[in-house]
Design an enzyme around this catalytic site. Structure first.
Site, PDB file in Angstrom:
ATOM      1  N   ASN A 360       3.817  18.504  10.260  1.00 10.15           N
ATOM      2  CA  ASN A 360       3.487  19.926  10.381  1.00 10.15           C
ATOM      3  C   ASN A 360       4.026  20.537  11.666  1.00 10.15           C
ATOM      4  O   ASN A 360       3.282  21.043  12.508  1.00 10.15           O
ATOM      5  CB  ASN A 360       1.964  20.125  10.276  1.00 10.15           C
ATOM      6  CG  ASN A 360       1.471  19.946   8.850  1.00 10.15           C
ATOM      7  OD1 ASN A 360       2.264  19.666   7.946  1.00 10.15           O
ATOM      8  ND2 ASN A 360       0.186  20.120   8.636  1.00 10.15           N
ATOM      9  N   PHE A 433      12.066  21.558  10.239  1.00  8.09           N
ATOM     10  CA  PHE A 433      10.681  21.610   9.756  1.00  8.09           C
ATOM     11  C   PHE A 433      10.253  20.177   9.465  1.00  8.09           C
ATOM     12  O   PHE A 433      10.962  19.454   8.774  1.00  8.09           O
ATOM     13  CB  PHE A 433      10.581  22.415   8.447  1.00  8.09           C
ATOM     14  CG  PHE A 433      10.471  23.903   8.621  1.00  8.09           C
ATOM     15  CD1 PHE A 433      11.091  24.559   9.671  1.00  8.09           C
ATOM     16  CD2 PHE A 433       9.734  24.659   7.714  1.00  8.09           C
ATOM     17  CE1 PHE A 433      10.983  25.942   9.823  1.00  8.09           C
ATOM     18  CE2 PHE A 433       9.615  26.042   7.852  1.00  8.09           C
ATOM     19  CZ  PHE A 433      10.245  26.685   8.901  1.00  8.09           C
ATOM     20  N   GLU A 434       9.097  19.804   9.966  1.00  5.56           N
ATOM     21  CA  GLU A 434       8.490  18.522   9.602  1.00  5.56           C
ATOM     22  C   GLU A 434       7.324  18.858   8.685  1.00  5.56           C
ATOM     23  O   GLU A 434       6.265  19.288   9.137  1.00  5.56           O
ATOM     24  CB  GLU A 434       8.007  17.760  10.842  1.00  5.56           C
ATOM     25  CG  GLU A 434       9.123  17.321  11.785  1.00  5.56           C
ATOM     26  CD  GLU A 434       9.874  16.081  11.321  1.00  5.56           C
ATOM     27  OE1 GLU A 434       9.500  15.501  10.286  1.00  5.56           O
ATOM     28  OE2 GLU A 434      10.831  15.702  12.004  1.00  5.56           O
ATOM     29  N   ILE A 435       7.550  18.664   7.391  1.00  3.00           N
ATOM     30  CA  ILE A 435       6.606  19.153   6.383  1.00  3.00           C
ATOM     31  C   ILE A 435       5.455  18.172   6.171  1.00  3.00           C
ATOM     32  O   ILE A 435       5.691  16.971   6.005  1.00  3.00           O
ATOM     33  CB  ILE A 435       7.335  19.364   5.036  1.00  3.00           C
ATOM     34  CG1 ILE A 435       8.476  20.376   5.199  1.00  3.00           C
ATOM     35  CG2 ILE A 435       6.360  19.800   3.948  1.00  3.00           C
ATOM     36  CD1 ILE A 435       9.410  20.437   3.999  1.00  3.00           C
TER      37      ILE A 435
END
Ligand code: 0X9
Ligand code: ZN
Length: 696
Positions: A360, A433-435
């Site tokens: 996140n 983005f680190e989802i």
């Protein structure tokens, strides 16, 4: 007082399970009954100091991006990984004790969700993860169903295992000539196991197409841009991770009897690409077989997110083939990164998002900390020239998906990452983005929630964050615009050749982009600024030589004891430096605490170097108040030491930069008719008349 147990020994987390022989894709994994088989696990490693993080980075372990100020989550693949942590004195807690069992559970949950779902709320309605074939089929169908709005393309370099790498381009009259609209680029799956990163890229493409013509905001954005989506950059790795991580749960086949979960070494947690030998193509199909020689298919391959040219070869990337962050034999040695390099060099990509999992996070360049000094000129990396604007957009996107917006280097340093290159070479904004909160490819419903937003972010999520990124891509204030008259149908070309910095040297880059002048003889071209941020004027903070205040103490501390000194900061300063020095080759550590009003202590810094290295703690902009400086002795003798606290003011100086120009050419019938150097800044609109190009 006893010092904190910084050097506690890690506990070996070796589980006992029995691996039974099985056949998977025609390859038999030998039975190893009675043997203790290590199951890959996800652990939280204690790293209270930056030094601990740096130490952890030297161990060649599979670090995730999930980290906080005092921990980093790490995938342990082998008993040797556990031993490496123990030898380094880094403690850890196990979060997912058996990733293979978790994989089986995720498979079951996904099957159950798909069975119970007719159509998910995603734009595509999909209810489970795509395979590589699904991606390619979905892209082809999108283009087929919307031929004026979507076209597919194949990137120039096939993968090492011989697969084409495909993408879609979305825009009004997309099959017509390029009229100079800004390009937004969305990438997924650089890392094989990070499946949601491809799903979100693909869903965004579907979303734009589905809502074009009905949703005003999306219609307007698509009309004003070209959106390029490459959902799976690492096709070989993804195919393996997606199809060869499948597990057979023997508890299901023997009615819950004696059998344990049966896992293949599999590739579910593969990260890198399918390079087996540097400099040699991988025989088609060999990647799957090659993975059997390395647990979890983990060791082989190049980390594509360390192989880009930007600061390639620097910290946070390994030069050892077997390491998870292996950078490759040279910058852009891999076909997958060459593809993205050529794509970005051939278009005016004003904003780029490269998706990963998990943690996140919205990360902005650079990947390496600003105080690090690349090359030999002694100039620290500093913050990117556009830090304020990069942060503003990063924060705005994070407000949509609820992620944390921060510098990429804040958790750990990396070099050779996608936007380390793209931003510094082109000036186009780039983000990682680190989802997702806690897994590389969680149960599918989580992918849906992350895309559409859930809880406090319901109706927002990555969908809204991506739309903000696309709005940024088309906003002329964040890039540059060239306008003017030119002969209808002429090809305009912008070209620039320069040296992109790697860590120790540089590589040559050429940006070469074209557009076609429309029938009315006027053009508007959305482009990146002519001067790269990496060569612009830079503000560098240097600390003046003389402290504004200084205090020293000397003392002795017995083994396994510690000694506290108090120090008060009574003025506003830029830096508090605490150094600990001693004459003998012993091992003392330094910890620094803020003393709270109730007398309790909050640790604000520490330094625990290897034996015989002196200790130093730096605190930027230290708050006024009382500090406790704690000297701890880990050795078996009682050394004397000198402790010094010094306050400094910093001076800001400017490293003068360069001005770079695009070479703008106007070409008719393949011949260059006019050539003009163009200098254009970010946010600037520049008129360049090319009417002379129309004369004979
Ligand atoms: O390490 C990476 O390549 C990315 N994380 S991941 O867990 N998806 O592998 C993060 C790259 C961002 N850059 C930095 N953290 N410096
Ligand atoms: Zn990743």
């Amino acid at each position: 007082m006893l010092p904190a147990l910084r050097r506690r020994t890690a506990l070996a987390g070796i589980s006992t399970a029995v691996l039974v022989g099985l056949t998977t894709a025609g390859l038999t994994v030998p039975a190893a009954a009675e043997d203790e088989v290590f199951r890959p696990q996800l652990v939280t490693v204690d790293t209270p100091t930056r030094e601990d993080k740096q130490l952890l980075q030297t161990l060649g372990l599979d670090l995730t991006e999930h980290a906080g100020h005092d921990y980093v989550e790490v995938v342990l693949h082998t008993p040797a990984d556990v031993a490496a942590l123990a030898a380094a004195g880094l403690g850890f807690d196990v979060r997912i004790p058996d990733l293979l069992a978790r994989e089986a559970e995720i498979n079951r949950l996904n099957a159950a969700y798909a069975a119970a779902t007719v159509s998910s709320p995603l734009p595509s309605g999909r209810d489970t993860y795509r395979t590589l074939d699904d991606y390619n089929a979905d892209m082809a169908a999108l283009a087929q169903d919307h031929p004026d709005l979507v076209k597919t393309f194949t990137l120039p370099h096939p993968s090492l295992d011989g697969r084409p790498i495909q993408g879609v381009e979305i825009g009004k009259d997309v099959t017509g000539p390029d009229r100079g609209l800004p390009v937004f680029l969305m990438l997924g799956v650089h890392h094989a196991r990070e499946w949601p990163s491809g799903e979100h890229a693909m869903e965004f493409a579907v979303d734009l197409v589905k809502n074009y013509g009905t949703d005003r905001r999306i219609t307007d954005l698509v009309d004003r841009s070209r959106v390029i989506v490459v959902p799976v950059v690492n096709v070989d790795g993804f195919e393996l991770s997606r199809t060869d991580g499948a597990l057979i749960d023997l508890r299901e086949t023997d009615g819950g009897g004696t059998a344990t979960i049966l896992g293949t070494p599999g590739n579910a947690y593969k990260r890198k690409n399918c390079r087996l030998v540097d400099g040699q193509d991988t025989p088609d199909g060999a990647c799957r077989a090659g993975s059997l020689t390395s647990p979890g298919g983990f060791g082989t391959g190049v980390d594509l997110n360390r192989n880009y040219g930007g600061y390639w070869g620097g910290p946070g990337a390994s030069d050892l083939f077997a390491d998870p962050t292996y950078r490759g034999a040279a910058a852009f040695s891999e076909p997958e990164t060459q593809n993205i390099r050529e794509l970005v060099s051939g278009r005016q990509v004003t904003t780029l998002i490269t998706n990963h999992t998990f943690s996140n996070l919205v990360l902005r360049p650079n990947g390496a900390a600003p105080d690090l000094v690349p090359g030999s000129e002694g100039i620290p990396l500093g913050d990117p020239f556009d830090e304020a604007a990069l942060k503003e957009l990063g924060d705005a996107m994070a407000a949509q998906n609820g992620y944390t917006s921060q510098h990429a280097w804040e958790l750990y340093d990396t070099t050779g990452s996608t936007e380390d290159w793209s931003y510094n070479a082109t000036g186009g904004f780039g983000y990682t983005f680190e989802i997702g909160p806690d897994e590389f490819h969680p149960p599918f419903p989580e992918v849906i929630d992350e895309y559409l937003g859930a809880g406090a972010y319901a109706g927002k999520g990555n969908r809204e964050a991506y739309l903000l990124a696309l709005e940024n891509a088309v906003n002329p204030e964040t890039h540059s615009v060239l306008t003017g008259k030119a002969p209808a149908g002429a090809t305009l070309r912008l070209r620039k050749t320069f040296a992109s910095p790697t860590w120790e040297g540089s590589i040559q880059d050429t940006l070469d982009t074209t557009m076609t002048v429309g029938p009315n003889g006027r053009y508007t071209w959305h482009v990146n600024p002519s001067t790269r941020p990496v060569v612009m004027d830079r503000q560098v903070e240097t600390v003046s030589g003389e402290p504004v205040q200084e205090q020293s103490w000397s003392g002795t501390t017995a083994p396994l004891q510690s000694t506290d000194q108090e120090f008060a900061v009574t003025q506003d300063v830029d830096l508090l430096e605490i150094t600990l020095d001693w004459p003998t080759p012993d091992d003392l550590d330094l910890e620094v605490y803020r003393k709270n009003t109730d007398g309790s202590l909050t640790q604000v810094g520490s330094s625990g170097n290897a034996v015989a290295e002196k200790e130093r703690v730096l605190l930027q902009d230290p708050a006024r108040g009382a500090y406790v400086l704690r000297v701890s002795n880990f050795a078996s003798v009682t050394p004397s030491w000198t402790l010094t606290a010094a306050l400094f003011q910093a001076e800001t100086s400017t490293v003068p930069g360069l001005v770079e120009a695009w070479t703008l050419t106007c070409e008719r019938d393949g011949r260059v008719v006019q050539r003009v150097p163009v200098v254009v800044d970010r946010g600037q609109q520049l008129r360049v008349d090319l009417t002379a190009c129309g004369r004979r």
